[in-house]
Write a protein that holds these residues in place. Sequence first.
Motif, short mmCIF file in Angstrom:
data_model
loop_
_atom_site.label_atom_id
_atom_site.label_comp_id
_atom_site.label_asym_id
_atom_site.label_seq_id
_atom_site.Cartn_x
_atom_site.Cartn_y
_atom_site.Cartn_z
N ASP A 50 -9.32 -9.00 -6.60
CA ASP A 50 -9.34 -7.57 -6.81
C ASP A 50 -9.05 -7.33 -8.28
O ASP A 50 -8.03 -7.79 -8.80
CB ASP A 50 -8.29 -6.88 -5.94
N HIS A 99 -4.01 -0.31 -9.85
CA HIS A 99 -3.60 -1.67 -9.47
C HIS A 99 -4.62 -2.68 -9.96
O HIS A 99 -5.79 -2.35 -10.17
CB HIS A 99 -3.44 -1.78 -7.95
N HIS A 145 -9.94 -4.37 -11.48
CA HIS A 145 -10.55 -3.08 -11.84
C HIS A 145 -10.35 -2.79 -13.32
O HIS A 145 -9.34 -3.17 -13.90
CB HIS A 145 -9.91 -1.93 -11.07
ZN LIG Z 1 -8.40 -2.81 -5.80
#
Ligand SMILES: [Zn+2]
Length: 79
Positions: free
Chosen positions: A41, A76, A43
């Motif tokens: 993950d 996050h 971003h």
């Molecule tokens: Zn995320």
Amino acid sequence: MWIFKNDFMPGGTLAVPKANEILAPIHREVDRFDLIAATQDWHHAEHGSFASQHPDAQVFDAGELNGLPQIFWPDHCVQ
Ligand SMILES: [Zn+2]
């Protein structure tokens, strides 16, 4: 090499309760498997799913992004 996202650990911006408790069992058992799958993950800082990018949204509000349903997350896993 194992890298765990601190943002999902207790105290992180998108903490998963007790996430830290799975680390030792994973490390203990990982060598038993031939195939290991992982996800990532990541971003950019202005990601559209972040509540911080929407003046009228609060973290975890349901809304819409690019015509699709979206939960607005805390910032996050920023690159
Ligand atoms: Zn995320």
